[in-house]
Design an enzyme around this catalytic site. Sequence first.
Site, PDB file in Angstrom:
ATOM      1  N   GLN A 119      -5.972  21.117  22.954  1.00 40.80           N
ATOM      2  CA  GLN A 119      -6.233  21.279  21.397  1.00 40.80           C
ATOM      3  C   GLN A 119      -7.121  20.310  21.016  1.00 40.80           C
ATOM      4  O   GLN A 119      -7.366  20.429  19.700  1.00 40.80           O
ATOM      5  CB  GLN A 119      -4.852  20.324  21.328  1.00 40.80           C
ATOM      6  CG  GLN A 119      -3.387  20.554  21.837  1.00 40.80           C
ATOM      7  CD  GLN A 119      -2.430  19.628  21.501  1.00 40.80           C
ATOM      8  OE1 GLN A 119      -1.584  19.549  20.861  1.00 40.80           O
ATOM      9  NE2 GLN A 119      -2.281  18.982  22.874  1.00 40.80           N
ATOM     10  N   HIS A 137      -6.651  24.938  19.109  1.00 42.56           N
ATOM     11  CA  HIS A 137      -7.057  24.301  17.490  1.00 42.56           C
ATOM     12  C   HIS A 137      -8.509  24.896  16.974  1.00 42.56           C
ATOM     13  O   HIS A 137      -8.924  24.182  16.003  1.00 42.56           O
ATOM     14  CB  HIS A 137      -6.644  23.055  17.379  1.00 42.56           C
ATOM     15  CG  HIS A 137      -5.197  23.055  17.633  1.00 42.56           C
ATOM     16  ND1 HIS A 137      -4.743  21.568  17.849  1.00 42.56           N
ATOM     17  CD2 HIS A 137      -4.090  23.699  17.709  1.00 42.56           C
ATOM     18  CE1 HIS A 137      -3.195  21.750  17.962  1.00 42.56           C
ATOM     19  NE2 HIS A 137      -2.960  23.056  17.878  1.00 42.56           N
ATOM     20  N   SER A 213       0.251  13.861  22.743  1.00 44.38           N
ATOM     21  CA  SER A 213       1.629  13.205  22.436  1.00 44.38           C
ATOM     22  C   SER A 213       2.647  14.437  22.240  1.00 44.38           C
ATOM     23  O   SER A 213       3.774  13.949  21.970  1.00 44.38           O
ATOM     24  CB  SER A 213       1.508  12.528  20.847  1.00 44.38           C
ATOM     25  OG  SER A 213       1.160  13.393  20.090  1.00 44.38           O
ATOM     26  N   ASN A 236      -0.028  10.577  30.369  1.00 47.50           N
ATOM     27  CA  ASN A 236      -0.275   9.933  28.835  1.00 47.50           C
ATOM     28  C   ASN A 236       0.131   8.821  28.611  1.00 47.50           C
ATOM     29  O   ASN A 236       1.152   8.255  29.238  1.00 47.50           O
ATOM     30  CB  ASN A 236       0.550  10.983  27.958  1.00 47.50           C
ATOM     31  CG  ASN A 236       0.075  10.934  26.552  1.00 47.50           C
ATOM     32  OD1 ASN A 236      -1.035  11.479  26.239  1.00 47.50           O
ATOM     33  ND2 ASN A 236       0.894  10.429  25.831  1.00 47.50           N
TER      34      ASN A 236
HETATM   35  P1  CNA Z   1      -2.359  12.499  19.489  1.00 42.52           P
HETATM   36  O1  CNA Z   1      -1.013  13.054  18.774  1.00 42.52           O
HETATM   37  O2  CNA Z   1      -3.401  12.010  18.886  1.00 42.52           O
HETATM   38  O3  CNA Z   1      -2.069  11.953  21.061  1.00 42.52           O
HETATM   39  C1  CNA Z   1      -2.874  11.729  21.906  1.00 42.52           C
HETATM   40  C2  CNA Z   1      -1.968  10.965  23.132  1.00 42.52           C
HETATM   41  O4  CNA Z   1      -2.926  10.368  23.902  1.00 42.52           O
HETATM   42  C3  CNA Z   1      -1.566   9.709  22.644  1.00 42.52           C
HETATM   43  O5  CNA Z   1       0.086  10.026  23.030  1.00 42.52           O
HETATM   44  C4  CNA Z   1      -2.182   8.581  23.459  1.00 42.52           C
HETATM   45  O6  CNA Z   1      -1.241   7.596  24.101  1.00 42.52           O
HETATM   46  C5  CNA Z   1      -2.959   9.396  24.705  1.00 42.52           C
HETATM   47  N1  CNA Z   1      -3.885   8.666  25.265  1.00 42.52           N
HETATM   48  C6  CNA Z   1      -5.075   8.264  24.523  1.00 42.52           C
HETATM   49  N2  CNA Z   1      -6.128   7.919  25.343  1.00 42.52           N
HETATM   50  C7  CNA Z   1      -5.365   7.972  26.549  1.00 42.52           C
HETATM   51  C8  CNA Z   1      -6.041   7.772  28.022  1.00 42.52           C
HETATM   52  N3  CNA Z   1      -7.180   7.457  28.142  1.00 42.52           N
HETATM   53  N4  CNA Z   1      -5.180   8.148  28.939  1.00 42.52           N
HETATM   54  C9  CNA Z   1      -3.973   8.700  28.797  1.00 42.52           C
HETATM   55  N5  CNA Z   1      -3.619   8.665  27.671  1.00 42.52           N
HETATM   56  C10 CNA Z   1      -4.197   8.858  26.549  1.00 42.52           C
HETATM   57  O7  CNA Z   1      -3.102  13.896  19.971  1.00 42.52           O
HETATM   58  P2  CNA Z   1      -2.732  15.358  20.210  1.00 42.52           P
HETATM   59  O8  CNA Z   1      -4.044  16.055  20.985  1.00 42.52           O
HETATM   60  O9  CNA Z   1      -1.533  15.468  20.953  1.00 42.52           O
HETATM   61  O10 CNA Z   1      -2.581  16.173  18.767  1.00 42.52           O
HETATM   62  C11 CNA Z   1      -3.139  17.281  18.622  1.00 42.52           C
HETATM   63  C12 CNA Z   1      -4.092  17.274  17.623  1.00 42.52           C
HETATM   64  C13 CNA Z   1      -5.174  16.287  17.562  1.00 42.52           C
HETATM   65  C14 CNA Z   1      -4.867  18.656  17.646  1.00 42.52           C
HETATM   66  O11 CNA Z   1      -4.860  19.320  16.449  1.00 42.52           O
HETATM   67  C15 CNA Z   1      -6.510  17.965  17.642  1.00 42.52           C
HETATM   68  O12 CNA Z   1      -7.441  18.825  17.122  1.00 42.52           O
HETATM   69  C16 CNA Z   1      -6.442  16.799  17.297  1.00 42.52           C
HETATM   70  N6  CNA Z   1      -7.514  15.794  17.752  1.00 42.52           N
HETATM   71  C17 CNA Z   1      -8.552  16.303  18.529  1.00 42.52           C
HETATM   72  C18 CNA Z   1      -9.605  15.409  18.703  1.00 42.52           C
HETATM   73  C19 CNA Z   1     -10.675  16.164  19.599  1.00 42.52           C
HETATM   74  O13 CNA Z   1     -10.913  17.269  19.624  1.00 42.52           O
HETATM   75  N7  CNA Z   1     -11.291  15.164  20.684  1.00 42.52           N
HETATM   76  C20 CNA Z   1      -9.620  14.179  18.655  1.00 42.52           C
HETATM   77  C21 CNA Z   1      -8.612  13.718  17.599  1.00 42.52           C
HETATM   78  C22 CNA Z   1      -7.413  14.459  17.174  1.00 42.52           C
END
Ligand code: CNA
Length: 266
Positions: A119, A137, A213, A236
């Site tokens: 994603q 995405h 998440s 996670n």
């Molecule tokens: P989210 O909903 O922000 O969930 C991320 C999850 O990762 C959370 O539940 C955190 O607890 C968990 N988490 C964070 N750091 C760690 C770690 N080191 N070890 C274990 N768990 C961890 O993001 P999703 O990816 O679920 O949501 C999808 C969205 C986020 C998509 O549309 C992406 O495009 C979007 N996104 C992307 C980026 C990127 O490209 N790096 C950054 C931020 C958001």
Amino acid sequence: MDSKYLSNGTFTTPYVRTNIGEEKYKQCAHFIKESQNITIITGAGLSTDSGIPCFRGNDGIYSEIPESFFTLDEFKKNPRKFYSFMKKLFSNKKPNKAHYLLTELQRKYKDKNINILTQNIDELQENSGFKKVIHVHGDIKQGYCLNCGRKIKKLNFNRYECNCIADFNTYSCKTTNGLIRPDIVFYGEDIKDQEKCINILKNTDLLIVLGTSLSVEPVASFPKWISALCPIIIINKEPTYLDEDRMSVSFKSDITETLLKIMEYV
Ligand code: CNA
């Protein structure tokens, strides 16, 4: 019972709760060794160690900007603001240990079909050398002209940080002066390669879910496409709806630390 399902050759339901300590890591390693078609779903949590924050949570992106920021309408209202924010988030970021561990896994098991459905809109996974990544995405480093559709393969964020608020030339298409949008999936738009992802999921014999998440559809529902007997490893920090699945081995811990432990037994 197929020995694939438990490292000690037995099958209990739900086996996760019978596995504690080192056994849990050994179990995951066993799944990896026994599987042929491994699919890894990744989310923002995989890139936090590279300095890109998640969307949700206290330090998440949504504490700074509203979710509506990621809509095409909002982007069109103020593209410069959008690109400046993207530059701040995604410029000069490098793959972290977790990205490299997944690449190491793919290199170690060249005979296995390992796909990542991410994603994430960053390119950190492929920059670590991983070969089969599907960006469901989209990809923030790519774009296309809203007028003529011309594709831009390597967007340079510096081009968007321009003094062209009244004139989009610096980040406009050279042939038509159209606005170049990033090739990401804004809210309300269809995800990329959905059919391809579903076919991969249907053939999967081990699903690994990392740093998501699982709250954004349709990716949140991807696990429903795997077969009923396909094991799931989920790492996670926060709980997800999959944790209670009968076939899940769930770790509410850091991705890198957990992968390192599993890799000791792979
Ligand atoms: P989210 O909903 O922000 O969930 C991320 C999850 O990762 C959370 O539940 C955190 O607890 C968990 N988490 C964070 N750091 C760690 C770690 N080191 N070890 C274990 N768990 C961890 O993001 P999703 O990816 O679920 O949501 C999808 C969205 C986020 C998509 O549309 C992406 O495009 C979007 N996104 C992307 C980026 C990127 O490209 N790096 C950054 C931020 C958001």
